[in-house]
Design a protein around this motif. Sequence first.
Motif, PDB file in Angstrom:
ATOM      1  N   ASN A 156     -22.892  -5.648  27.182  1.00 14.82           N
ATOM      2  CA  ASN A 156     -22.542  -4.236  27.237  1.00 14.82           C
ATOM      3  C   ASN A 156     -23.446  -3.406  26.332  1.00 14.82           C
ATOM      4  O   ASN A 156     -23.740  -3.805  25.202  1.00 14.82           O
ATOM      5  N   VAL A 157     -23.868  -2.271  26.833  1.00 14.87           N
ATOM      6  CA  VAL A 157     -24.549  -1.255  26.025  1.00 14.87           C
ATOM      7  C   VAL A 157     -23.510  -0.185  25.726  1.00 14.87           C
ATOM      8  O   VAL A 157     -22.864   0.339  26.644  1.00 14.87           O
ATOM      9  N   ARG A 158     -23.315   0.138  24.457  1.00 11.71           N
ATOM     10  CA  ARG A 158     -22.242   1.052  24.070  1.00 11.71           C
ATOM     11  C   ARG A 158     -22.785   2.382  23.552  1.00 11.71           C
ATOM     12  O   ARG A 158     -23.915   2.472  23.094  1.00 11.71           O
ATOM     13  N   SER A 159     -21.937   3.397  23.637  1.00 15.89           N
ATOM     14  CA  SER A 159     -22.347   4.749  23.256  1.00 15.89           C
ATOM     15  C   SER A 159     -22.508   4.909  21.752  1.00 15.89           C
ATOM     16  O   SER A 159     -23.260   5.766  21.281  1.00 15.89           O
ATOM     17  N   LYS A 160     -21.793   4.087  20.971  1.00 15.96           N
ATOM     18  CA  LYS A 160     -21.883   4.124  19.515  1.00 15.96           C
ATOM     19  C   LYS A 160     -21.967   2.699  18.972  1.00 15.96           C
ATOM     20  O   LYS A 160     -21.729   1.733  19.695  1.00 15.96           O
ATOM     21  N   ALA A 161     -22.270   2.585  17.694  1.00 13.01           N
ATOM     22  CA  ALA A 161     -22.488   1.269  17.086  1.00 13.01           C
ATOM     23  C   ALA A 161     -21.188   0.629  16.643  1.00 13.01           C
ATOM     24  O   ALA A 161     -20.997   0.286  15.467  1.00 13.01           O
ATOM     25  N   ASN A 162     -20.271   0.436  17.592  1.00 14.48           N
ATOM     26  CA  ASN A 162     -19.031  -0.287  17.291  1.00 14.48           C
ATOM     27  C   ASN A 162     -18.404  -0.777  18.595  1.00 14.48           C
ATOM     28  O   ASN A 162     -18.656  -0.217  19.668  1.00 14.48           O
ATOM     29  N   VAL A 163     -17.571  -1.806  18.508  1.00 15.90           N
ATOM     30  CA  VAL A 163     -17.005  -2.443  19.704  1.00 15.90           C
ATOM     31  C   VAL A 163     -15.949  -1.585  20.379  1.00 15.90           C
ATOM     32  O   VAL A 163     -15.565  -1.844  21.527  1.00 15.90           O
ATOM     33  N   ASP A 164     -15.464  -0.555  19.702  1.00 14.22           N
ATOM     34  CA  ASP A 164     -14.444   0.313  20.279  1.00 14.22           C
ATOM     35  C   ASP A 164     -15.038   1.479  21.068  1.00 14.22           C
ATOM     36  O   ASP A 164     -14.298   2.203  21.743  1.00 14.22           O
ATOM     37  N   SER A 165     -16.344   1.664  20.988  1.00 10.87           N
ATOM     38  CA  SER A 165     -16.972   2.777  21.703  1.00 10.87           C
ATOM     39  C   SER A 165     -17.104   2.465  23.193  1.00 10.87           C
ATOM     40  O   SER A 165     -17.005   1.309  23.616  1.00 10.87           O
ATOM     41  N   THR A 166     -17.347   3.490  23.959  1.00 13.14           N
ATOM     42  CA  THR A 166     -17.374   3.369  25.419  1.00 13.14           C
ATOM     43  C   THR A 166     -18.596   2.591  25.903  1.00 13.14           C
ATOM     44  O   THR A 166     -19.714   2.908  25.514  1.00 13.14           O
ATOM     45  N   PRO A 167     -18.389   1.575  26.758  1.00 14.41           N
ATOM     46  CA  PRO A 167     -19.540   0.923  27.397  1.00 14.41           C
ATOM     47  C   PRO A 167     -20.198   1.895  28.374  1.00 14.41           C
ATOM     48  O   PRO A 167     -19.510   2.515  29.190  1.00 14.41           O
ATOM     49  N   ILE A 168     -21.500   2.052  28.294  1.00 19.99           N
ATOM     50  CA  ILE A 168     -22.204   2.988  29.182  1.00 19.99           C
ATOM     51  C   ILE A 168     -23.117   2.263  30.160  1.00 19.99           C
ATOM     52  O   ILE A 168     -23.809   2.896  30.956  1.00 19.99           O
ATOM     53  N   GLY A 169     -23.123   0.943  30.099  1.00 23.30           N
ATOM     54  CA  GLY A 169     -23.938   0.170  31.027  1.00 23.30           C
ATOM     55  C   GLY A 169     -24.012  -1.269  30.577  1.00 23.30           C
ATOM     56  O   GLY A 169     -23.384  -1.654  29.577  1.00 23.30           O
TER      57      GLY A 169
END
Length: 218
Positions: A156-169
Motif C-alpha cells: 500500500n502507498v499511503r497519503s501520510k507516514a502512518n498505518v492509519d492514513s488512507t491508502p491511495i494506491g
Amino acid sequence: MLFGAHVSIAGGLFNAPLNASQIGCEVFQIFTRSPQGGVAPQLTPKIVKQFLENCKKYSQQEWYVHAPYFINFASEQSRTKYASISVVRQELDRASLLKAKYLMTHLGSYKNLGKEKGFIQLVDGLDQTLKGYRGTTQFLIEISAGSGEIIGDRVNVRSKANVDSTPIGQLLKGQSVSMIKKEGEWWQIMPAPGLSGWVKKDYLEFLSADINTFSAPA
C-alpha cells in the motif's frame, strides 16, 4: 517567496492559470503532455496565445513544465534512452513557446548498467538533448534521496507516514521508485507512475543514491 503547485491542464492547457489562481497560486507547474508518455498534443498559436493571456489575466508570475515520468537517460534499453533525449528536447522547445521559466525532469536509474557506465550514458544523453538548443526555458534536474525497489508482493502507498492514513494506491513487487524523504519508519516516494505517497521502509530495498529517479519501463 512565491507560492505555487502542480495544477491540472484538464480541458485544455489554457485552463492551467485559472486552476492555479483558484487555489491561491502565484506560480504553477504543469505537464504539457501525458506524464506516462505518448504523442504530445499540438501547441497551436491559438492555444499558446490563450495560455499566455490567461497567465496575465490570473496574475501568474512564473510557470514551469515537468517532463513525463518515464524519462531515463541511463536505461539499458536504447529505445527508452533515445526516447528520453527526444522527449526532453521536445519539452524544452514546447516550454519555450509557453514562455515557461524552467523545464524540470528526473534523470533516470542506472540500476542495470552499473554506476560508471550509467553515468557516462547519462552525460552523453544530456549532451545530445541540449545540443543546439536556443530556447528561453532553462533546464532543471530534479533530485531525490535515492531509488528503491518494492520487495513486498503488494504494498500500500499511503497519503501520510502512518498505518492509519488512507491508502491511495498499491505497488507490486519489483517496481522501482524514487525515495524522496524519510520520516521515521517511512519513505515518501515519487510516481511509479503517477502515484506519490508514503511506503514503510520494510517494503523497500535501497538501490542507488546517485541518479535519483525510478526505473523507466523496458
